[in-house]
Write a protein that holds these residues in place. Structure first.
Motif, mmCIF file in Angstrom:
data_model
loop_
_atom_site.group_PDB
_atom_site.id
_atom_site.type_symbol
_atom_site.label_atom_id
_atom_site.label_comp_id
_atom_site.label_asym_id
_atom_site.label_seq_id
_atom_site.Cartn_x
_atom_site.Cartn_y
_atom_site.Cartn_z
ATOM 1 N N SER A 1 0.843 -1.192 0.000
ATOM 2 C CA SER A 1 0.000 0.000 0.000
ATOM 3 C C SER A 1 0.878 1.242 0.000
ATOM 4 O O SER A 1 2.071 1.200 0.277
ATOM 5 C CB SER A 1 -0.926 -0.005 1.203
ATOM 6 N N ILE B 1 -9.408 1.020 11.981
ATOM 7 C CA ILE B 1 -10.078 1.078 10.692
ATOM 8 C C ILE B 1 -11.336 1.906 10.848
ATOM 9 O O ILE B 1 -12.188 1.613 11.681
ATOM 10 C CB ILE B 1 -10.404 -0.331 10.191
ATOM 11 N N GLY C 1 -14.226 3.088 8.405
ATOM 12 C CA GLY C 1 -14.800 3.014 7.059
ATOM 13 C C GLY C 1 -13.846 2.311 6.130
ATOM 14 O O GLY C 1 -13.534 1.143 6.312
ATOM 15 N N THR C 2 -13.347 3.029 5.131
ATOM 16 C CA THR C 2 -12.397 2.447 4.184
ATOM 17 C C THR C 2 -10.970 2.893 4.459
ATOM 18 O O THR C 2 -10.060 2.504 3.744
ATOM 19 C CB THR C 2 -12.771 2.823 2.745
ATOM 20 N N ASP C 3 -10.767 3.723 5.491
ATOM 21 C CA ASP C 3 -9.434 4.222 5.823
ATOM 22 C C ASP C 3 -8.843 3.457 6.992
ATOM 23 O O ASP C 3 -9.541 3.054 7.912
ATOM 24 C CB ASP C 3 -9.488 5.705 6.201
ATOM 25 N N THR C 4 -7.542 3.258 6.950
ATOM 26 C CA THR C 4 -6.812 2.658 8.057
ATOM 27 C C THR C 4 -5.847 3.711 8.593
ATOM 28 O O THR C 4 -5.071 4.276 7.841
ATOM 29 C CB THR C 4 -6.041 1.413 7.610
#
Length: 57
Positions: free
Chosen positions: A24, A41, A43-46
């Protein structure tokens, strides 16, 4: 028919395994030895947050 199915399954497995190990753009690895990061985490972000160093007594 069975050969096509097996070939499709093999290619699908290789594709999924390749995507799972893709590098990534955001490094989740600690910068120095002994440093610890907390990954959360949302949503879609880490998000990686460095943790404080402390000594156990």
């Amino acid at each position: 028919m069975m050969k096509k199915l097996l070939a499709f399954m093999a290619l699908s497995t290789m594709f999924v395994a390749g995507k799972a190990q893709a590098v990534s753009s955001f490094p989740y690895e600690p910068e120095v030895i002994g440093e610890t990061n907390l990954l959360s985490i949302a949503g879609t972000d880490t998000v990686a947050a460095p943790l404080e160093k402390s000594w156990a007594r």
